[in-house]
Enzyme design. Structure first.
Site, PDB file in Angstrom:
ATOM      1  CB  SER A 117      -0.942  -0.003   1.198  1.00  0.00           C
ATOM      2  OG  SER A 117      -0.188   0.066   2.390  1.00  0.00           O
ATOM      3  CG  HIS A 132      -4.443  -1.683  -0.760  1.00  0.00           C
ATOM      4  ND1 HIS A 132      -5.075  -0.447  -0.783  1.00  0.00           N
ATOM      5  CD2 HIS A 132      -3.957  -1.816   0.487  1.00  0.00           C
ATOM      6  CE1 HIS A 132      -4.962   0.124   0.400  1.00  0.00           C
ATOM      7  NE2 HIS A 132      -4.287  -0.690   1.196  1.00  0.00           N
ATOM      8  CE  LYS A 145      -7.614  -1.100   2.350  1.00  0.00           C
ATOM      9  NZ  LYS A 145      -7.142  -2.241   3.136  1.00  0.00           N
TER      10      LYS A 145
HETATM   11  C1  LIG Z   1      -7.030  -2.716   4.526  1.00  0.00           C
HETATM   12  C2  LIG Z   1      -6.305  -3.987   4.616  1.00  0.00           C
HETATM   13  C3  LIG Z   1      -6.696  -4.978   5.521  1.00  0.00           C
HETATM   14  C4  LIG Z   1      -7.792  -4.758   6.535  1.00  0.00           C
HETATM   15  O1  LIG Z   1      -9.037  -4.785   5.936  1.00  0.00           O
HETATM   16  P1  LIG Z   1     -10.327  -4.452   6.832  1.00  0.00           P
HETATM   17  O2  LIG Z   1     -11.433  -5.162   6.133  1.00  0.00           O
HETATM   18  O3  LIG Z   1     -10.457  -2.967   6.844  1.00  0.00           O
HETATM   19  O4  LIG Z   1     -10.063  -4.997   8.187  1.00  0.00           O
HETATM   20  C5  LIG Z   1      -6.024  -6.192   5.502  1.00  0.00           C
HETATM   21  N1  LIG Z   1      -5.008  -6.409   4.647  1.00  0.00           N
HETATM   22  C6  LIG Z   1      -4.584  -5.464   3.777  1.00  0.00           C
HETATM   23  C7  LIG Z   1      -3.460  -5.764   2.845  1.00  0.00           C
HETATM   24  C8  LIG Z   1      -5.220  -4.223   3.739  1.00  0.00           C
HETATM   25  O5  LIG Z   1      -4.799  -3.303   2.886  1.00  0.00           O
END
Ligand SMILES: *Cc1c(COP(=O)(O)O)cnc(C)c1O
Length: 396
Positions: free
Chosen positions: A183, A211, A242
């Site tokens: 990210s 992502h 996301k």
């Molecule tokens: C955002 C993210 C998470 C967490 O996701 P949530 O559903 O918000 O708990 C886990 N792994 C990665 C790689 C992320 O970018």
């Protein structure tokens, strides 16, 4: 007791603040989308949400959620295996499996839980987990909860991964774990090479597509689409928080025996509440939309290509990206904060990242592109970056 503890907390909080690491929340008073309003009354363009497909305020999803709210109620008041499973949850699990070309899916309240609950039920002290150094915090925590032997390789470094695999030959089972997209840089994991090494050294692979799902690959099916590995990866985790509408929810999808075992033994699944019917219903509507049209992915890819090309033409140093994350490199921590501040004055909401979130002297502004951005939004951001970049001597 609390008096002592209080002064300890106050001191620590002050230290965080003095180090410039204190996180203050900006308050948004509109729906999440490209053009938002914050509580100072200011209208700004949002370039820091994970709203990659612009679905956070999508009317079709809102309607599906409202319908489920009327027909299926507000909440489940139960974990899945007691009385927290509706047909909507089962449908959503199937649609996620169809989307990724996997055998079965298990839902969680968040991907943080999916990652927290994936290792401990599957692997023991006899096994090996081989993890990329830049993997998400939830993977790191999940690995900690498991007794398997841990190996770590630096980000996307295939020589080091191979070395780990050689060392791990003594263990019973081996799993390589990687984020699909990292990210901070926006780089995609070299899944083709990871998969080849897994074959060579008899290991399994787990990818966290949080992502990358909805974003990477021509139709947004993630890194397995980009690298032609659909159906070949044993474990995929991801989030509904996301690109996929941005509400709440996570999942693990993959081989059916793995998913079956997680349903029996995964603690965040067994001991935490079921996602609300409206979230499951909107998720179903979202995957129906993905099956019907590629419009949003196409728009996202066009937007990202345009933004990166224009920013490079303006003279900015942009990290190579294969996702919708665009890291504008500034190297200097203070400069990254100054620039983000000035961009906000120009109505562009972006965030500067610096050590310890990124390596020392690698400070940057991270821009996240969305299918919800129109060309005029992108042009406004590029113009603001150019103006402030010149003002601060970042570009000529
Ligand atoms: C955002 C993210 C998470 C967490 O996701 P949530 O559903 O918000 O708990 C886990 N792994 C990665 C790689 C992320 O970018």
């Amino acid at each position: 007791m609390y008096k002592d503890f209080q002064s300890y907390l106050q001191t620590t909080l002050k230290e965080i603040e003095e180090a410039g690491l204190y996180k203050n929340e900006r308050v948004i008073v509109s729906p999440q989308r490209a053009a938002i309003k914050v509580n100072t009354g200011k209208d700004v363009l949002n370039f820091c949400a994970n709203n990659y497909l612009g679905l956070s305020d999508n009317q079709e999803l809102i309607d599906a959620a409202k319908k489920a709210l009327d027909e299926r109620g507000f909440g489940m008041s139960s974990v899945r295996f007691i009385c927290g499973t509706q047909d909507l949850h089962k449908e959503l699990e199937q649609k996620i499996a169809d989307f990724f070309g996997t055998e079965d899916t298990i839902l969680y309240a968040a991907c943080f839980d999916a990652n927290g609950g994936v290792f401990e039920p599957l692997f023991t002290e006899e096994d090996a987990i081989i993890s990329d150094a830049l993997n998400h915090a939830s993977i790191i925590d999940g690995v900690r909860l498991c007794k398997a032997k841990r190996y770590r390789y630096s980000n996307a470094n295939m020589q080091e991964l191979e070395e780990c695999l050689k060392q791990a030959q003594e263990q019973r089972y081996r799993v390589i774990v990687t984020d699909g997209v990292f990210s901070m840089d926006g780089n995609v994991c070299p899944l083709d090479q990871i998969h080849a090494l897994a074959e060579k050294y008899n290991a399994m692979v787990m990818v966290d597509e949080s992502h990358s799902a909805g974003v990477v690959g021509k139709t947004g099916r993630g890194t397995t689409e980009l690298h032609n590995l659909r159906g070949k990866i044993e474990i995929i985790t991801g989030t509904l928080g996301k690109a996929f509408g941005g509400a709440i929810g996570g999942f693990t999808t993959g081989k059916k025996e793995i998913i079956a075992m997680l349903r029996q033994r995964s603690r965040p699944y067994l001991f935490s509440n079921s996602i609300p019917p409206m979230v499951a219903a909107a998720g179903c509507a979202m995957f129906d939309m993905m099956a019907r049209t590629n419009e949003l992915q196409d728009k996202l890819h066009t937007n990202t290509d345009y933004f990166v090309a224009q920013m490079k033409a303006a003279g900015f140093d942009i990290k190579p990206t294969q996702s919708a994350i665009c890291a504008v490199m500034l190297y200097d921590a203070k400069l990254s904060q100054q620039m983000a501040e000035k961009l906000l004055d120009e109505g562009i909401y972006v965030v500067g990242f610096y050590y310890p979130v990124v390596p020392k002297d690698q400070a940057r502004i991270r821009v996240q592109i969305s299918a919800g951005h129109e060309r005029e939004h992108l042009d406004k951001a590029i113009a603001a970056f150019t103006k402030i970049g010149k003002e601060l001597g970042v570009i000529k």
